[in-house]
Every structure is written in C-alpha cells, then in structure tokens.
Design a protein around this motif. Structure first.
Motif, mmCIF file in Angstrom:
data_model
loop_
_atom_site.group_PDB
_atom_site.id
_atom_site.type_symbol
_atom_site.label_atom_id
_atom_site.label_comp_id
_atom_site.label_asym_id
_atom_site.label_seq_id
_atom_site.Cartn_x
_atom_site.Cartn_y
_atom_site.Cartn_z
ATOM 1 N N TRP A 1 0.834 -1.203 0.000
ATOM 2 C CA TRP A 1 0.000 0.000 0.000
ATOM 3 C C TRP A 1 0.870 1.254 0.000
ATOM 4 O O TRP A 1 0.528 2.238 -0.656
ATOM 5 C CB TRP A 1 -0.984 0.018 1.177
ATOM 6 N N THR A 2 1.999 1.225 0.715
ATOM 7 C CA THR A 2 2.888 2.382 0.769
ATOM 8 C C THR A 2 3.534 2.606 -0.592
ATOM 9 O O THR A 2 3.637 3.738 -1.070
ATOM 10 C CB THR A 2 3.975 2.185 1.847
ATOM 11 N N ARG A 3 3.970 1.552 -1.220
ATOM 12 C CA ARG A 3 4.575 1.662 -2.548
ATOM 13 C C ARG A 3 3.569 2.214 -3.551
ATOM 14 O O ARG A 3 3.903 3.026 -4.401
ATOM 15 C CB ARG A 3 5.134 0.294 -2.982
ATOM 16 N N ARG A 4 2.300 1.782 -3.437
ATOM 17 C CA ARG A 4 1.266 2.305 -4.342
ATOM 18 C C ARG A 4 1.049 3.803 -4.130
ATOM 19 O O ARG A 4 0.900 4.557 -5.092
ATOM 20 C CB ARG A 4 -0.049 1.539 -4.155
ATOM 21 N N VAL A 5 1.031 4.230 -2.862
ATOM 22 C CA VAL A 5 0.879 5.664 -2.570
ATOM 23 C C VAL A 5 2.020 6.445 -3.211
ATOM 24 O O VAL A 5 1.800 7.473 -3.867
ATOM 25 C CB VAL A 5 0.832 5.917 -1.039
ATOM 26 N N ILE A 6 3.244 5.963 -3.057
ATOM 27 C CA ILE A 6 4.402 6.647 -3.632
ATOM 28 C C ILE A 6 4.334 6.636 -5.153
ATOM 29 O O ILE A 6 4.537 7.661 -5.806
ATOM 30 C CB ILE A 6 5.716 6.016 -3.121
ATOM 31 N N ASP A 7 4.042 5.486 -5.728
ATOM 32 C CA ASP A 7 3.971 5.390 -7.191
ATOM 33 C C ASP A 7 2.862 6.258 -7.766
ATOM 34 O O ASP A 7 3.049 6.935 -8.777
ATOM 35 C CB ASP A 7 3.785 3.937 -7.626
ATOM 36 N N ASP A 8 1.682 6.260 -7.129
ATOM 37 C CA ASP A 8 0.577 7.075 -7.617
ATOM 38 C C ASP A 8 0.882 8.565 -7.470
ATOM 39 O O ASP A 8 0.552 9.364 -8.352
ATOM 40 C CB ASP A 8 -0.724 6.731 -6.875
ATOM 41 N N THR A 9 1.525 8.933 -6.377
ATOM 42 C CA THR A 9 1.907 10.326 -6.174
ATOM 43 C C THR A 9 2.917 10.740 -7.234
ATOM 44 O O THR A 9 2.804 11.812 -7.836
ATOM 45 C CB THR A 9 2.483 10.533 -4.761
ATOM 46 N N HIS A 10 3.886 9.887 -7.483
ATOM 47 C CA HIS A 10 4.885 10.178 -8.515
ATOM 48 C C HIS A 10 4.226 10.327 -9.878
ATOM 49 O O HIS A 10 4.515 11.275 -10.617
ATOM 50 C CB HIS A 10 5.955 9.082 -8.537
ATOM 51 N N SER A 11 3.335 9.425 -10.221
ATOM 52 C CA SER A 11 2.650 9.495 -11.519
ATOM 53 C C SER A 11 1.857 10.784 -11.670
ATOM 54 O O SER A 11 1.835 11.383 -12.740
ATOM 55 C CB SER A 11 1.699 8.307 -11.687
ATOM 56 N N GLY A 12 1.228 11.216 -10.593
ATOM 57 C CA GLY A 12 0.380 12.393 -10.663
ATOM 58 C C GLY A 12 1.109 13.715 -10.600
ATOM 59 O O GLY A 12 0.621 14.722 -11.118
ATOM 60 N N LEU A 13 2.294 13.738 -9.978
ATOM 61 C CA LEU A 13 2.966 15.009 -9.723
ATOM 62 C C LEU A 13 4.312 15.193 -10.417
ATOM 63 O O LEU A 13 4.857 16.293 -10.392
ATOM 64 C CB LEU A 13 3.173 15.197 -8.215
ATOM 65 N N ALA A 14 4.852 14.173 -11.010
ATOM 66 C CA ALA A 14 6.220 14.235 -11.541
ATOM 67 C C ALA A 14 6.427 15.362 -12.544
ATOM 68 O O ALA A 14 7.520 15.926 -12.611
ATOM 69 C CB ALA A 14 6.608 12.897 -12.161
ATOM 70 N N ASP A 15 5.408 15.711 -13.293
ATOM 71 C CA ASP A 15 5.563 16.743 -14.324
ATOM 72 C C ASP A 15 5.156 18.131 -13.840
ATOM 73 O O ASP A 15 5.091 19.069 -14.630
ATOM 74 C CB ASP A 15 4.755 16.371 -15.569
ATOM 75 N N GLN A 16 4.896 18.257 -12.538
ATOM 76 C CA GLN A 16 4.513 19.547 -11.972
ATOM 77 C C GLN A 16 5.649 20.117 -11.140
ATOM 78 O O GLN A 16 6.492 19.391 -10.628
ATOM 79 C CB GLN A 16 3.273 19.384 -11.090
ATOM 80 N N ALA A 17 5.654 21.446 -11.015
ATOM 81 C CA ALA A 17 6.641 22.113 -10.164
ATOM 82 C C ALA A 17 6.323 21.795 -8.699
ATOM 83 O O ALA A 17 5.162 21.651 -8.346
ATOM 84 C CB ALA A 17 6.588 23.618 -10.400
ATOM 85 N N PRO A 18 7.322 21.631 -7.849
ATOM 86 C CA PRO A 18 8.761 21.769 -8.074
ATOM 87 C C PRO A 18 9.430 20.468 -8.526
ATOM 88 O O PRO A 18 10.630 20.439 -8.760
ATOM 89 C CB PRO A 18 9.279 22.183 -6.695
ATOM 90 N N PHE A 19 8.641 19.397 -8.637
ATOM 91 C CA PHE A 19 9.209 18.077 -8.909
ATOM 92 C C PHE A 19 9.881 18.001 -10.276
ATOM 93 O O PHE A 19 10.943 17.397 -10.415
ATOM 94 C CB PHE A 19 8.128 16.999 -8.752
ATOM 95 N N SER A 20 9.270 18.617 -11.277
ATOM 96 C CA SER A 20 9.868 18.594 -12.612
ATOM 97 C C SER A 20 11.177 19.378 -12.639
ATOM 98 O O SER A 20 12.140 18.959 -13.280
ATOM 99 C CB SER A 20 8.888 19.141 -13.650
ATOM 100 N N GLU A 21 11.235 20.498 -11.914
ATOM 101 C CA GLU A 21 12.473 21.279 -11.851
ATOM 102 C C GLU A 21 13.577 20.516 -11.124
ATOM 103 O O GLU A 21 14.749 20.587 -11.500
ATOM 104 C CB GLU A 21 12.244 22.632 -11.170
ATOM 105 N N ASP A 22 13.199 19.780 -10.074
ATOM 106 C CA ASP A 22 14.186 18.961 -9.356
ATOM 107 C C ASP A 22 14.817 17.946 -10.298
ATOM 108 O O ASP A 22 16.033 17.749 -10.315
ATOM 109 C CB ASP A 22 13.538 18.227 -8.182
#
Length: 111
Positions: free
Chosen positions: A76-97
């Motif tokens: 469940w923790t891995r799914r939370v991380i993976d889903d968060t990454h999928s949803g936010l990776a292309d948004q600031a500040p994550f994309s800039e990082d």
C-alpha cells in the motif's frame, strides 16, 4: 506505521526526496542537495526522518551515503508513492528537481 508514512510525506522537502528516489531508484546525498538546491545538513536531516519512518534505506560507500526507497515497503505504501509520482512528476517543483538532477548527473560529485 500509516501515520508515520503520511507525516513524513507531508513535508514538501521529504516529498521531493521521495519523488526523486521513486524515479531514479538510488541517489547520493550530493545528488539530492544539487537537485533540491538545499544544504547537505538540511537534506540529511530530512533523509533521516524518512529513514525513521521506514520509507528509505541507506548504504555507505566510502564517504558517500546513497539512499533508495526501502525494499521492504508494504504494498500500500509503494502504491501511494507510485501514484503520487505518476500524478505530480511533471509539476513544479518536482519537474524542476528532475531537470537539475539531470543537468548535474555528469558532474561526478560522488566520483
């Protein structure tokens, strides 16, 4: 455990670390300091909190500390991380990082 996970992920800097580790599997502290544009003590403090929450695992190689998502994360923790990454990776500040990390990838700070 659940409360610790969500508390750890609620901090923007810790979430940024987790997002990078979800994408790159393993990073040195110097990679994270460069990508996040933060000091080494500050990044190390946040990584320590993530380690205490059971989200990351570290290994030492010479002077360098490398971090990765903990290999024994509950599904469940891995799914939370993976889903968060999928949803936010292309948004600031994550994309800039990610851009900063890719630009500095050849700098060899850990070589």
């Amino acid at each position: 455990m659940q409360t610790q996970v969500f508390k750890a992920l609620s901090d923007p800097t810790r979430l940024r670390c987790i997002m990078l580790l979800a994408e790159y599997q393993e990073l040195c502290v110097c990679d994270l300091t460069s990508a996040l544009e933060l000091s080494q003590p500050r990044v190390s403090h946040h990584l320590g909190n993530l380690r205490k929450a059971g989200l990351v695992h570290d290994r030492k190689q010479g002077l360098w500390h490398f971090y990765q998502l903990h290999p024994d994360l509950p599904a469940w923790t891995r799914r939370v991380i993976d889903d968060t990454h999928s949803g936010l990776a292309d948004q600031a500040p994550f994309s800039e990082d990610r851009i900063r990390l890719n630009q500095n990838e050849n700098a060899g700070c850990c070589a």
